[in-house]
Design a protein around this motif. Sequence first.
Motif, PDB file in Angstrom:
ATOM      1  N   PRO A 103       0.811  -1.226   0.000  1.00 52.42           N
ATOM      2  CA  PRO A 103       0.000   0.000   0.000  1.00 52.42           C
ATOM      3  C   PRO A 103       0.843   1.274   0.000  1.00 52.42           C
ATOM      4  O   PRO A 103       0.471   2.267  -0.644  1.00 52.42           O
ATOM      5  N   LEU A 104       1.980   1.272   0.721  1.00 54.71           N
ATOM      6  CA  LEU A 104       2.850   2.446   0.704  1.00 54.71           C
ATOM      7  C   LEU A 104       3.483   2.636  -0.667  1.00 54.71           C
ATOM      8  O   LEU A 104       3.663   3.777  -1.122  1.00 54.71           O
ATOM      9  N   TRP A 105       3.827   1.542  -1.316  1.00 54.79           N
ATOM     10  CA  TRP A 105       4.382   1.629  -2.665  1.00 54.79           C
ATOM     11  C   TRP A 105       3.363   2.262  -3.614  1.00 54.79           C
ATOM     12  O   TRP A 105       3.712   3.102  -4.447  1.00 54.79           O
ATOM     13  N   ILE A 106       2.116   1.854  -3.499  1.00 60.81           N
ATOM     14  CA  ILE A 106       1.059   2.434  -4.332  1.00 60.81           C
ATOM     15  C   ILE A 106       0.929   3.929  -4.062  1.00 60.81           C
ATOM     16  O   ILE A 106       0.840   4.746  -4.986  1.00 60.81           O
ATOM     17  N   LEU A 107       0.914   4.307  -2.790  1.00 60.29           N
ATOM     18  CA  LEU A 107       0.760   5.714  -2.424  1.00 60.29           C
ATOM     19  C   LEU A 107       1.928   6.551  -2.932  1.00 60.29           C
ATOM     20  O   LEU A 107       1.738   7.680  -3.407  1.00 60.29           O
ATOM     21  N   THR A 108       3.130   6.005  -2.860  1.00 55.61           N
ATOM     22  CA  THR A 108       4.319   6.733  -3.297  1.00 55.61           C
ATOM     23  C   THR A 108       4.330   6.937  -4.810  1.00 55.61           C
ATOM     24  O   THR A 108       4.691   8.014  -5.307  1.00 55.61           O
ATOM     25  N   ASN A 109       3.942   5.912  -5.549  1.00 60.53           N
ATOM     26  CA  ASN A 109       4.031   5.964  -7.012  1.00 60.53           C
ATOM     27  C   ASN A 109       2.777   6.522  -7.676  1.00 60.53           C
ATOM     28  O   ASN A 109       2.768   6.701  -8.897  1.00 60.53           O
ATOM     29  N   LEU A 110       1.743   6.786  -6.892  1.00 57.64           N
ATOM     30  CA  LEU A 110       0.497   7.285  -7.469  1.00 57.64           C
ATOM     31  C   LEU A 110       0.675   8.643  -8.130  1.00 57.64           C
ATOM     32  O   LEU A 110      -0.001   8.968  -9.117  1.00 57.64           O
ATOM     33  N   SER A 111       1.587   9.452  -7.631  1.00 54.68           N
ATOM     34  CA  SER A 111       1.801  10.795  -8.170  1.00 54.68           C
ATOM     35  C   SER A 111       2.813  10.822  -9.311  1.00 54.68           C
ATOM     36  O   SER A 111       3.139  11.899  -9.815  1.00 54.68           O
ATOM     37  N   ARG A 112       3.319   9.664  -9.715  1.00 47.49           N
ATOM     38  CA  ARG A 112       4.280   9.590 -10.805  1.00 47.49           C
ATOM     39  C   ARG A 112       3.556   9.151 -12.084  1.00 47.49           C
ATOM     40  O   ARG A 112       3.146   7.998 -12.194  1.00 47.49           O
ATOM     41  N   PRO A 113       3.395  10.031 -13.049  1.00 44.77           N
ATOM     42  CA  PRO A 113       2.599   9.705 -14.247  1.00 44.77           C
ATOM     43  C   PRO A 113       3.088   8.458 -14.986  1.00 44.77           C
ATOM     44  O   PRO A 113       2.282   7.686 -15.507  1.00 44.77           O
ATOM     45  N   ASN A 114       4.413   8.265 -15.050  1.00 42.77           N
ATOM     46  CA  ASN A 114       4.933   7.115 -15.783  1.00 42.77           C
ATOM     47  C   ASN A 114       4.598   5.788 -15.097  1.00 42.77           C
ATOM     48  O   ASN A 114       4.567   4.741 -15.745  1.00 42.77           O
ATOM     49  N   GLN A 115       4.363   5.832 -13.792  1.00 37.15           N
ATOM     50  CA  GLN A 115       4.089   4.621 -13.034  1.00 37.15           C
ATOM     51  C   GLN A 115       2.597   4.358 -12.846  1.00 37.15           C
ATOM     52  O   GLN A 115       2.213   3.305 -12.361  1.00 37.15           O
ATOM     53  N   LEU A 116       1.770   5.319 -13.241  1.00 36.18           N
ATOM     54  CA  LEU A 116       0.342   5.228 -12.944  1.00 36.18           C
ATOM     55  C   LEU A 116      -0.324   3.961 -13.495  1.00 36.18           C
ATOM     56  O   LEU A 116      -1.103   3.311 -12.786  1.00 36.18           O
ATOM     57  N   PRO A 117      -0.066   3.550 -14.752  1.00 32.03           N
ATOM     58  CA  PRO A 117      -0.698   2.306 -15.224  1.00 32.03           C
ATOM     59  C   PRO A 117      -0.285   1.087 -14.411  1.00 32.03           C
ATOM     60  O   PRO A 117      -1.102   0.198 -14.155  1.00 32.03           O
ATOM     61  N   ILE A 118       0.986   1.027 -13.998  1.00 37.35           N
ATOM     62  CA  ILE A 118       1.455  -0.094 -13.178  1.00 37.35           C
ATOM     63  C   ILE A 118       0.795  -0.044 -11.809  1.00 37.35           C
ATOM     64  O   ILE A 118       0.425  -1.086 -11.238  1.00 37.35           O
TER      65      ILE A 118
END
Length: 285
Positions: free
Chosen positions: A224-239
């Motif tokens: 869940p923390l990984w999701i929260l951290t990467n949620l604001s990164r556009p390149n990572q959003l689909p993943i």
Amino acid sequence: MNVESRSGRALLRLAMILTLLFVYLPLLVIALYAFNKTRTQTWPIPGLTLKWFSKAFHNHGARDALLTSLKAALGATGFAVVLGTLAGFAVQRYRFFGRETISFLVILPIALPGIVTGMALNATFREVLSPFGLGLGLFTIIVGHANFCIVVIYNNVLARLRRTGHQLEEAAMDLGADTWQTFRFVTLPMLRTALLAGSLLAFALSFDEVIVTRFTSGGQETLPLWILTNLSRPNQLPIVNVVAIGVVLLSAIPVYLAQRLSQEATGATAPAGAAAAAQAAGARQ
């Protein structure tokens, strides 16, 4: 009368459908975005693809975070089973001053705001226990999650003990079984499904937790923390969308199994307990 009955059933079906849409429509949107052909979230979706699933599977950050989440959830569940079961036995089997107050205090952590619990745990670990060599990490995550997972185990054990009573245990001991044999052949079989259902729910609660984890994780990163951290990164959003759907599915499995276990027939416990009492007496002999 039949018309009214049909109308009532139709209204109930409509209410059920609206409720399910209210709860699950946002999850359906995220699921669709997991197949989005582009990295940008637009509606309607321009096309569908499976490439993000492969990228998510080979993402080392997500895989490491998943392993950390599994370790934390298993550890928190283990702590919760032991402490929640002991607390349930103490409250249900004995009468003492302040029993209801203790029961309230055991249940209270699940109702407290997560940010307050996280702040309290963070201050305790960093200021009070840090001189003793206890730093923030996987162990502190486990302790923080067990803090509220205990409630699930405690409630399940308490409900089962209240339902079964202690007559079968007394019968086993009257027939010659000692304390350990009574627990092994009578008490534990009666509690088995309650403990398993509570453990599955506790695992699901721990696996999904975010707020307390942020205050107790230190350098560790759960899924869940990984999701929260990467949620604001556009390149990572689909993943992130793919991983989010994976989290939903992984969380749904223990909840579903716990729900099935909780549907156990009420009358099934007594015959099993009676047979266990006889087994305990035979083992004593």
